[in-house]
Design an enzyme around this catalytic site. Structure first.
Site, PDB file in Angstrom:
ATOM      1  N   PRO A  10       7.948 -28.545  47.507  1.00  0.00           N
ATOM      2  CG  PRO A  10       8.617 -26.507  45.644  1.00  0.00           C
ATOM      3  CD  PRO A  10       9.104 -27.913  46.649  1.00  0.00           C
ATOM      4  CG  ASN A  11       3.446 -25.276  46.952  1.00  0.00           C
ATOM      5  OD1 ASN A  11       3.362 -24.478  47.812  1.00  0.00           O
ATOM      6  ND2 ASN A  11       3.649 -25.026  45.969  1.00  0.00           N
ATOM      7  NE  ARG A  18       0.111 -28.047  45.543  1.00  0.00           N
ATOM      8  CZ  ARG A  18       0.566 -29.110  44.983  1.00  0.00           C
ATOM      9  NH1 ARG A  18       1.667 -29.942  45.967  1.00  0.00           N
ATOM     10  NH2 ARG A  18       1.332 -28.691  43.748  1.00  0.00           N
ATOM     11  CE1 TYR A  23      -0.575 -33.123  43.523  1.00  0.00           C
ATOM     12  CE2 TYR A  23      -1.215 -31.351  44.142  1.00  0.00           C
ATOM     13  CZ  TYR A  23      -0.478 -32.219  42.741  1.00  0.00           C
ATOM     14  OH  TYR A  23      -0.160 -30.580  42.064  1.00  0.00           O
ATOM     15  CG  ASN A  72       6.387 -35.484  44.915  1.00  0.00           C
ATOM     16  OD1 ASN A  72       6.564 -34.009  43.752  1.00  0.00           O
ATOM     17  ND2 ASN A  72       5.532 -35.681  45.163  1.00  0.00           N
ATOM     18  CB  ALA A  75       6.020 -26.392  41.018  1.00  0.00           C
ATOM     19  CD  GLU A  96      11.004 -36.691  38.147  1.00  0.00           C
ATOM     20  OE1 GLU A  96      12.036 -37.057  37.200  1.00  0.00           O
ATOM     21  OE2 GLU A  96      10.425 -35.762  37.548  1.00  0.00           O
ATOM     22  CG  HIS A  98       5.874 -36.417  39.965  1.00  0.00           C
ATOM     23  ND1 HIS A  98       6.062 -34.940  40.300  1.00  0.00           N
ATOM     24  CD2 HIS A  98       6.878 -36.870  38.979  1.00  0.00           C
ATOM     25  CE1 HIS A  98       7.270 -34.648  39.842  1.00  0.00           C
ATOM     26  NE2 HIS A  98       7.688 -35.778  38.606  1.00  0.00           N
ATOM     27  NE  ARG A 105      -1.840 -31.729  37.383  1.00  0.00           N
ATOM     28  CZ  ARG A 105      -1.612 -31.234  39.039  1.00  0.00           C
ATOM     29  NH1 ARG A 105      -0.270 -31.884  39.353  1.00  0.00           N
ATOM     30  NH2 ARG A 105      -1.967 -30.355  39.558  1.00  0.00           N
TER      31      ARG A 105
HETATM   32  C1  DQA Z   1       3.829 -33.537  41.563  1.00  0.00           C
HETATM   33  C2  DQA Z   1       3.273 -32.729  40.519  1.00  0.00           C
HETATM   34  C3  DQA Z   1       3.850 -31.767  40.152  1.00  0.00           C
HETATM   35  O1  DQA Z   1       3.723 -30.977  38.457  1.00  0.00           O
HETATM   36  C4  DQA Z   1       3.122 -30.378  41.036  1.00  0.00           C
HETATM   37  O2  DQA Z   1       4.074 -29.127  40.648  1.00  0.00           O
HETATM   38  C5  DQA Z   1       3.598 -30.873  42.280  1.00  0.00           C
HETATM   39  C6  DQA Z   1       3.212 -32.143  42.667  1.00  0.00           C
HETATM   40  C7  DQA Z   1       3.210 -34.409  42.164  1.00  0.00           C
HETATM   41  O3  DQA Z   1       3.238 -34.612  42.568  1.00  0.00           O
HETATM   42  O4  DQA Z   1       2.207 -34.647  41.429  1.00  0.00           O
HETATM   43  O5  DQA Z   1       3.568 -29.614  43.108  1.00  0.00           O
HETATM   44  O6  DQA Z   1       5.286 -32.734  42.243  1.00  0.00           O
END
Ligand code: DQA
Length: 141
Positions: A10-11, A18, A23, A72, A75, A96, A98, A105
């Site tokens: 998501p996102n 964003r 990011y 990835n 959240a 995994e 990020h 954070r």
């Molecule tokens: C994320 C870190 C997560 O906490 C966050 O909700 C994201 C992006 C990252 O790539 O840093 O959407 O996965």
């Protein structure tokens, strides 16, 4: 040729727009083109969804035939036992990823339901986290 499925949650369709201070400014589509040039001897397939069930469906679909999955989960990392169970249900190793260093954070980002089901984790190298993860899959013995 090794086959790698990249899954963004998501996102992450809004990368480039964003929270650029967290990011960066690059869209994932632009970055993916760079990855495809860099790893021209591998097949990189990309999927993004804002929906938990669609991410699980893609894990099931790719999870028995690819050489590796780079995930990835955004959240959902911090909330989804269902995605963790999906990772445990498949045979393809999942890495995994990020972009940000989640440990620097908010505290609610410090716990991942997914990590213990994954082969390994790459955290905090910006977009380069994906390259490092693909590199890891290509080096699997
Ligand atoms: C994320 C870190 C997560 O906490 C966050 O909700 C994201 C992006 C990252 O790539 O840093 O959407 O996965």
């Amino acid at each position: 040729m090794k086959r790698i499925q990249i899954i963004n949650g998501p996102n992450l369709n809004l990368l480039g727009k964003r929270e650029p201070t967290v990011y960066g400014n690059q869209t994932f589509d632009t970055y993916l083109q760079e990855l495809k040039v860099l790893f021209s001897d591998a097949q990189l397939d990309y999927f993004q969804s804002n929906t938990e069930g669609s991410i699980i469906d893609k894990l099931h679909e790719a999870g028995f035939s690819y050489d590796g999955i780079v995930l990835n989960a955004g959240a959902y990392t911090h909330t989804s036992i269902a995605i963790a169970d999906a990772i445990r249900s498949i045979t393809v190793p999942v890495i995994e990823v990020h972009i940000s260093n989640v440990f620097k954070r908010e505290e609610y980002r410090h716990h991942s339901y997914l990590s213990e089901a994954c082969k390994g984790c790459i955290v905090g190298f910006g977009m380069d986290s994906y390259r490092l993860a693909i590199n890891a899959v290509l080096n699997f013995k």
